[in-house]
Design a protein around this motif. Sequence first.
Motif, PDB file in Angstrom:
ATOM      1  N   TYR A 409      61.320  69.300 -20.514  1.00  0.00           N
ATOM      2  CA  TYR A 409      61.248  67.720 -20.164  1.00  0.00           C
ATOM      3  C   TYR A 409      61.276  67.327 -21.363  1.00  0.00           C
ATOM      4  O   TYR A 409      59.758  67.553 -21.460  1.00  0.00           O
ATOM      5  CB  TYR A 409      61.001  67.514 -18.959  1.00  0.00           C
ATOM      6  N   ASP A 410      61.110  65.964 -21.979  1.00  0.00           N
ATOM      7  CA  ASP A 410      60.965  65.345 -23.290  1.00  0.00           C
ATOM      8  C   ASP A 410      61.418  64.414 -22.492  1.00  0.00           C
ATOM      9  O   ASP A 410      59.897  63.288 -23.652  1.00  0.00           O
ATOM     10  CB  ASP A 410      62.409  65.105 -23.910  1.00  0.00           C
ATOM     11  N   THR A 411      60.755  63.688 -21.590  1.00  0.00           N
ATOM     12  CA  THR A 411      60.415  62.310 -21.204  1.00  0.00           C
ATOM     13  C   THR A 411      59.569  62.807 -19.513  1.00  0.00           C
ATOM     14  O   THR A 411      60.098  62.789 -18.989  1.00  0.00           O
ATOM     15  CB  THR A 411      61.363  60.794 -20.767  1.00  0.00           C
ATOM     16  N   ARG A 412      59.268  61.477 -19.217  1.00  0.00           N
ATOM     17  CA  ARG A 412      58.647  60.562 -17.495  1.00  0.00           C
ATOM     18  C   ARG A 412      60.043  60.769 -17.008  1.00  0.00           C
ATOM     19  O   ARG A 412      60.054  61.314 -16.003  1.00  0.00           O
ATOM     20  CB  ARG A 412      58.137  60.576 -17.517  1.00  0.00           C
ATOM     21  N   ASP A 413      61.183  60.232 -17.307  1.00  0.00           N
ATOM     22  CA  ASP A 413      62.213  59.428 -16.664  1.00  0.00           C
ATOM     23  C   ASP A 413      62.703  61.242 -16.047  1.00  0.00           C
ATOM     24  O   ASP A 413      63.825  61.006 -15.216  1.00  0.00           O
ATOM     25  CB  ASP A 413      62.907  58.741 -17.759  1.00  0.00           C
ATOM     26  N   SER A 414      63.348  61.711 -17.525  1.00  0.00           N
ATOM     27  CA  SER A 414      63.823  62.603 -17.387  1.00  0.00           C
ATOM     28  C   SER A 414      63.660  64.078 -16.208  1.00  0.00           C
ATOM     29  O   SER A 414      64.431  64.746 -15.682  1.00  0.00           O
ATOM     30  CB  SER A 414      64.108  63.669 -18.810  1.00  0.00           C
ATOM     31  N   LEU A 415      61.955  64.306 -16.592  1.00  0.00           N
ATOM     32  CA  LEU A 415      61.840  65.133 -15.483  1.00  0.00           C
ATOM     33  C   LEU A 415      61.811  64.175 -13.693  1.00  0.00           C
ATOM     34  O   LEU A 415      61.920  64.889 -12.837  1.00  0.00           O
ATOM     35  CB  LEU A 415      60.215  64.748 -15.251  1.00  0.00           C
ATOM     36  N   GLN A 416      61.717  62.964 -13.757  1.00  0.00           N
ATOM     37  CA  GLN A 416      62.140  62.138 -12.661  1.00  0.00           C
ATOM     38  C   GLN A 416      64.068  62.265 -12.031  1.00  0.00           C
ATOM     39  O   GLN A 416      63.936  62.150 -10.323  1.00  0.00           O
ATOM     40  CB  GLN A 416      61.692  60.547 -11.805  1.00  0.00           C
ATOM     41  N   ASN A 417      65.155  61.925 -13.071  1.00  0.00           N
ATOM     42  CA  ASN A 417      66.131  61.802 -12.876  1.00  0.00           C
ATOM     43  C   ASN A 417      66.302  64.148 -12.099  1.00  0.00           C
ATOM     44  O   ASN A 417      66.511  63.972 -11.066  1.00  0.00           O
ATOM     45  CB  ASN A 417      67.039  62.112 -13.873  1.00  0.00           C
ATOM     46  N   SER A 418      65.643  64.826 -12.518  1.00  0.00           N
ATOM     47  CA  SER A 418      65.924  66.425 -11.924  1.00  0.00           C
ATOM     48  C   SER A 418      65.077  65.797 -10.593  1.00  0.00           C
ATOM     49  O   SER A 418      65.576  66.686  -9.476  1.00  0.00           O
ATOM     50  CB  SER A 418      64.557  66.979 -12.874  1.00  0.00           C
ATOM     51  N   TYR A 419      64.050  65.699 -10.635  1.00  0.00           N
ATOM     52  CA  TYR A 419      63.584  65.908  -8.782  1.00  0.00           C
ATOM     53  C   TYR A 419      64.615  65.240  -8.382  1.00  0.00           C
ATOM     54  O   TYR A 419      64.756  64.965  -6.737  1.00  0.00           O
ATOM     55  CB  TYR A 419      62.467  64.805  -9.294  1.00  0.00           C
ATOM     56  N   ASP A 420      64.977  63.380  -8.463  1.00  0.00           N
ATOM     57  CA  ASP A 420      66.023  62.741  -7.818  1.00  0.00           C
ATOM     58  C   ASP A 420      67.743  63.551  -7.065  1.00  0.00           C
ATOM     59  O   ASP A 420      68.082  63.763  -6.517  1.00  0.00           O
ATOM     60  CB  ASP A 420      66.653  61.872  -8.570  1.00  0.00           C
ATOM     61  N   GLU A 421      67.869  64.716  -8.273  1.00  0.00           N
ATOM     62  CA  GLU A 421      69.171  65.322  -8.411  1.00  0.00           C
ATOM     63  C   GLU A 421      68.637  66.179  -7.970  1.00  0.00           C
ATOM     64  O   GLU A 421      69.518  66.592  -6.689  1.00  0.00           O
ATOM     65  CB  GLU A 421      69.575  65.873  -9.652  1.00  0.00           C
TER      66      GLU A 421
END
Length: 561
Positions: A409-421
């Motif tokens: 996970y390179d950004t906080r948004d990518s981590l959030q996107n994974s959680y949302d998905e």
Amino acid sequence: MAILKHLSSKNADYGNALTYLTCEHDELANKPVLNPDGSYIRRQEFYLDGLNCEPYSFAYECKELNRRYNKNLKRNEVKSHHYIISFDPLDQSECGLTGEKAQALGIEFAKKNFPGHQALVCTHMDGHNHSGNIHVHIVINSLRKLDVEPQEATERLCDCKAGFKHHQTRSLLTHMQKSLMDICEREGLHQVDLLSRAEEKNGDLEYWVRQRGQAELDKKNKEVIEFCLTPARTKFQTQVQFLHDAITDIANTSTSFEEFQKELCEKYSIHVTDKKGRYSYLHPERSKNITERALGTNYGKEYLMKLFEENSLKGKVEKSLLEENPLDSFEDENDIQDIQIDYSFSPSIFGDSPPDYVEVFFLKSDLRLVVDLQNNVKAQQSRAYAQKVKLTNLKQMAQTIVYVQEHGYDTRDSLQNSYDEISAKRSEARQELRETEVKLKDVNEVIHYMGQYLSNKKVYGEMLAAKNKKKFREAHSSEIAVYETAVKFLKGRYTDGRIPSMKALQQEKQSLTIRRDAKQNTYNYLRDYANELKTVCSNVDAILNPPQEKKVKKTKQQEIS
């Protein structure tokens, strides 16, 4: 290595022993293998002899002896004893052991240790799963037939008299083990010390529990794979094996009993108690402890305390060497630099170039939430507790950093996107699970009414054929009412009049049950994954935005003092 096993049986049918010795058996199901016509299949190669009886009339002669002495007639009495001598598979190839020779050794062993008893001695040429080890079965009637002279291991005078039962004791079993070891040593066969306690105990019962559990797990996994899902686990683990693995894992790094006890509880939820100089372990799914004797010497207090001392001494030596020569453990300074970069706390846990990582499947970790000390009442009241929580928070932050780096996970948004998905997939899986459960409930309801319809159809037909229908209905009012209710439900459910058969309904129920279990596994998988990502998100926020300590305003009186 020849080993000796003992089993006792309360089965009054002595013929079952002869059937097992001479006919093929499914060891896993513990049932005979039958031909298509239902007849027994004879074993390919075996050697059978009888002592103090004819082998094929063993059952009849045992029952006659029991009736003569009025023994072994109650249900709870031990009717027979079964001893198994298992030779090492290498004895056949390296030591020239044959079936005839093993049979002769078995007869010698039986005559020496069970004199006066009716006995069957049978040698089989292959072990379980075709392991190739020759083994000898000795089945004796628990009641002695003949008077004999006192033997070396005789503890009571009645143990030599006819009409008395075989008295199995620990000292007698030890004598038998020594006798077997002497025979193997004389014949030049492979042998271990049977008198010493096993380092890791895995008894016959434990072995079959593991085999049957693995077979059941493979069967369920096959159904899961058919639905294109990945099984949660592929290897069955008994409670004893779980304790073996967990204790070994923690003991190899512990330096004291207190550390061993703490780590075992935190990582595996296993509680250890030291009572009367012996350790006992409480499995998380049990209410009764398992003692060190049941696990083996490698899990007892004496062995573990020595291991703790060795670990402590080893740690001290490594620490002293590192202090004297801190660069000796690495080839050059670049190695040290790499180690420091990999495990150091960086200001931003999302670097510009995250490590390459391809996620194959989710494995649940022991990651926990970072505690908010500012809003924790207990931490405000206890300074010691607050210090403990701070150390725990540092550990969880470090694990969070490693988790983020490993998963790329390179950004906080990518981590959030994974959680949302994953959350969206979890909701979808939950919906599909609920729909499948509703369908299964409907099918069960139809099966319920179909069963009532079929079970009372004959009574309703008899009512229609009765001359006095009113009287017949009064006599069978409950059955007819159930039948009519079932007919009303089925007609309302299937308006076209095409009601499925019970067989079709059962097949549909079985299919829906498998689908429901698969959907449940999928939902549990996604739920755990989403919860873990949620924990990671929360911990990342705590790392990037640490709470500011509240400043306490000083009063004028405090400032003056």
